[in-house]
Write an enzyme that holds these catalytic residues in place. Structure first.
Site, PDB file in Angstrom:
ATOM      1  N   LYS A  13      -1.851  27.590  -9.137  1.00  0.00           N
ATOM      2  CA  LYS A  13      -3.256  27.012  -9.293  1.00  0.00           C
ATOM      3  C   LYS A  13      -3.050  26.272 -10.395  1.00  0.00           C
ATOM      4  O   LYS A  13      -3.938  25.274 -10.371  1.00  0.00           O
ATOM      5  CB  LYS A  13      -3.818  28.361  -9.482  1.00  0.00           C
ATOM      6  CG  LYS A  13      -4.137  29.400  -8.150  1.00  0.00           C
ATOM      7  CD  LYS A  13      -5.084  30.437  -8.553  1.00  0.00           C
ATOM      8  CE  LYS A  13      -4.888  31.204  -9.449  1.00  0.00           C
ATOM      9  NZ  LYS A  13      -3.825  32.284  -9.722  1.00  0.00           N
ATOM     10  N   ARG A  88     -12.034  36.307 -10.025  1.00  0.00           N
ATOM     11  CA  ARG A  88     -11.028  37.357  -9.796  1.00  0.00           C
ATOM     12  C   ARG A  88     -11.898  38.682  -9.443  1.00  0.00           C
ATOM     13  O   ARG A  88     -10.964  39.529  -8.978  1.00  0.00           O
ATOM     14  CB  ARG A  88     -10.209  37.589 -11.080  1.00  0.00           C
ATOM     15  CG  ARG A  88      -9.316  36.474 -11.196  1.00  0.00           C
ATOM     16  CD  ARG A  88      -8.549  36.730 -12.550  1.00  0.00           C
ATOM     17  NE  ARG A  88      -7.837  35.404 -13.032  1.00  0.00           N
ATOM     18  CZ  ARG A  88      -6.723  35.331 -13.399  1.00  0.00           C
ATOM     19  NH1 ARG A  88      -5.728  36.295 -12.938  1.00  0.00           N
ATOM     20  NH2 ARG A  88      -6.526  34.256 -13.974  1.00  0.00           N
ATOM     21  N   ARG A 127       9.893  32.251 -15.339  1.00  0.00           N
ATOM     22  CA  ARG A 127       9.059  31.280 -16.214  1.00  0.00           C
ATOM     23  C   ARG A 127       9.061  31.708 -17.732  1.00  0.00           C
ATOM     24  O   ARG A 127       9.251  32.708 -18.018  1.00  0.00           O
ATOM     25  CB  ARG A 127       7.707  31.659 -15.606  1.00  0.00           C
ATOM     26  CG  ARG A 127       6.391  30.897 -16.300  1.00  0.00           C
ATOM     27  CD  ARG A 127       5.230  30.587 -15.536  1.00  0.00           C
ATOM     28  NE  ARG A 127       4.424  31.753 -15.865  1.00  0.00           N
ATOM     29  CZ  ARG A 127       3.268  32.047 -15.302  1.00  0.00           C
ATOM     30  NH1 ARG A 127       2.716  31.121 -14.889  1.00  0.00           N
ATOM     31  NH2 ARG A 127       2.513  33.066 -15.730  1.00  0.00           N
ATOM     32  N   ARG A 160       5.885  34.805 -21.387  1.00  0.00           N
ATOM     33  CA  ARG A 160       4.573  35.198 -21.761  1.00  0.00           C
ATOM     34  C   ARG A 160       4.833  36.861 -21.572  1.00  0.00           C
ATOM     35  O   ARG A 160       5.410  37.430 -20.452  1.00  0.00           O
ATOM     36  CB  ARG A 160       3.678  34.694 -20.361  1.00  0.00           C
ATOM     37  CG  ARG A 160       2.682  33.834 -20.848  1.00  0.00           C
ATOM     38  CD  ARG A 160       2.166  33.101 -19.637  1.00  0.00           C
ATOM     39  NE  ARG A 160       1.185  34.085 -18.933  1.00  0.00           N
ATOM     40  CZ  ARG A 160       0.206  33.508 -18.135  1.00  0.00           C
ATOM     41  NH1 ARG A 160       0.252  32.129 -17.703  1.00  0.00           N
ATOM     42  NH2 ARG A 160      -0.266  34.496 -17.360  1.00  0.00           N
ATOM     43  N   ARG A 171      -0.322  42.858 -12.136  1.00  0.00           N
ATOM     44  CA  ARG A 171      -1.044  41.853 -11.886  1.00  0.00           C
ATOM     45  C   ARG A 171      -1.071  41.742 -10.183  1.00  0.00           C
ATOM     46  O   ARG A 171      -2.324  41.200  -9.657  1.00  0.00           O
ATOM     47  CB  ARG A 171      -0.484  40.389 -12.554  1.00  0.00           C
ATOM     48  CG  ARG A 171      -0.754  40.228 -13.937  1.00  0.00           C
ATOM     49  CD  ARG A 171       0.038  39.594 -14.565  1.00  0.00           C
ATOM     50  NE  ARG A 171       0.026  38.212 -14.393  1.00  0.00           N
ATOM     51  CZ  ARG A 171       0.984  37.135 -14.695  1.00  0.00           C
ATOM     52  NH1 ARG A 171       2.274  37.464 -14.938  1.00  0.00           N
ATOM     53  NH2 ARG A 171       0.680  35.907 -14.375  1.00  0.00           N
TER      54      ARG A 171
HETATM   55  P1  ADP Z   1      -2.295  34.338 -13.855  1.00  0.00           P
HETATM   56  O1  ADP Z   1      -3.216  33.743 -12.573  1.00  0.00           O
HETATM   57  O2  ADP Z   1      -0.905  33.935 -13.683  1.00  0.00           O
HETATM   58  O3  ADP Z   1      -2.359  35.846 -13.814  1.00  0.00           O
HETATM   59  P2  ADP Z   1      -3.687  33.344 -16.047  1.00  0.00           P
HETATM   60  O4  ADP Z   1      -3.409  32.624 -17.155  1.00  0.00           O
HETATM   61  O5  ADP Z   1      -4.752  32.909 -15.237  1.00  0.00           O
HETATM   62  O6  ADP Z   1      -2.588  33.995 -15.269  1.00  0.00           O
HETATM   63  O7  ADP Z   1      -4.900  34.683 -16.545  1.00  0.00           O
HETATM   64  C1  ADP Z   1      -4.092  35.497 -17.415  1.00  0.00           C
HETATM   65  C2  ADP Z   1      -4.790  36.767 -17.760  1.00  0.00           C
HETATM   66  O8  ADP Z   1      -6.169  36.575 -18.162  1.00  0.00           O
HETATM   67  C3  ADP Z   1      -5.090  37.684 -16.688  1.00  0.00           C
HETATM   68  O9  ADP Z   1      -4.016  38.589 -16.253  1.00  0.00           O
HETATM   69  C4  ADP Z   1      -6.240  38.433 -17.008  1.00  0.00           C
HETATM   70  O10 ADP Z   1      -5.955  39.498 -18.093  1.00  0.00           O
HETATM   71  C5  ADP Z   1      -7.174  37.421 -18.158  1.00  0.00           C
HETATM   72  N1  ADP Z   1      -7.950  36.678 -17.070  1.00  0.00           N
HETATM   73  C6  ADP Z   1      -8.189  35.357 -16.809  1.00  0.00           C
HETATM   74  N2  ADP Z   1      -9.142  35.122 -15.823  1.00  0.00           N
HETATM   75  C7  ADP Z   1      -9.761  36.135 -15.645  1.00  0.00           C
HETATM   76  C8  ADP Z   1     -10.889  36.502 -14.884  1.00  0.00           C
HETATM   77  N3  ADP Z   1     -11.644  35.663 -14.218  1.00  0.00           N
HETATM   78  N4  ADP Z   1     -11.424  37.965 -14.719  1.00  0.00           N
HETATM   79  C9  ADP Z   1     -10.768  38.870 -15.894  1.00  0.00           C
HETATM   80  N5  ADP Z   1      -9.539  38.601 -16.483  1.00  0.00           N
HETATM   81  C10 ADP Z   1      -9.147  37.235 -16.317  1.00  0.00           C
END
Ligand code: ADP
Length: 215
Positions: A13, A88, A127, A160, A171
């Protein structure tokens, strides 16, 4: 144009959102990036979010709602935005609908990027990201130097914390439990839901996305 990107972690994404943001000349808003920057800077937001993020859990909906509102109300998003990982949970989808109604805006498309679990585990375990520019790399080892040429201080590639195996598994489970139901929520609320296969090269996926969105 306002586009929500949905899909499991590691579906691409962020990468595809970046391409779309350039093509459509609208910003990409990624809550993950905003939260990671807050953690790095040690702000109250970062301190509150850090532990949940490292475990691969979600941060509370009201925190995300705050970030979403501020980003969408900013002048840079006047012509639209690509929302990457911003939605999410179902309450977050409801919250976005309220924010858009308040701003007199509409959601143009919800794009779901599909990638099977095995491929995600493979991608995320391979990654690393630059500790300066945060750009992701696949198959480059921690400790190598970042060779992106648009920042002066060349960073070091690091893993990360949430790309460790336990956090990846968590996740994926969180995605199935809390985010997959958002697709049904959008279906029943009449959104323009589009699905795209996220396997293949970045170019192949981008071409599919363009076709799907009619760009
Ligand atoms: P990925 O999509 O690879 O899991 P992101 O970089 O988008 O990683 O997000 C990293 C972390 O940030 C998530 O695992 C969560 O803990 C937090 N996060 C990001 N966006 C949200 C959201 N919309 N709601 C809740 N937590 C979020």
């Amino acid at each position: 144009m306002i586009i929500v990107l949905l899909g499991p972690p590691g579906a691409g994404k962020g990468t595809q959102g970046e391409h779309l943001s350039e093509e459509l000349a609208i910003p990409k808003i990624a809550t993950g990036d905003v939260l990671r920057a807050a953690v790095r800077e040690g702000t109250p937001l970062g301190l509150a979010a850090k532990a949940a993020m490292e475990r691969g859990d979600l941060v509370p909906d009201d925190v995300i709602l705050g970030i979403m509102k501020e980003a969408l109300a900013s002048p840079s998003a006047a012509r639209g935005a690509i929302l990457d990982g911003v939605i999410r949970t179902t309450p977050q989808a409801e919250g976005l609908a309220r924010v858009l109604a308040e701003l007199g805006r509409t959601l143009d498309a919800v794009l779901v990027v599909d990638v099977p679990d095995e491929a995600i585990v493979e991608r995320l375990s391979a990654r690393t990201v630059c500790d300066v520019c945060q750009r992701p790399f696949t198959g480059r080892a921690p400790g190598e130097r970042c060779d992106a040429d648009d920042h002066e201080l060349q960073g070091t590639l690091v893993r990360r914390k949430d790309d460790e195996p336990d956090a990846i598994r968590n996740r994926l489970a969180v995605y199935q439990r809390q985010t997959a139901p958002v697709i049904d929520w959008y279906r029943t609320h009449g959104a323009a839901l589009k699905f795209v296969d996220g396997m293949g090269t970045q170019d192949e996926v981008l071409t599919r996305i363009r076709t799907t969105l009619g760009l």
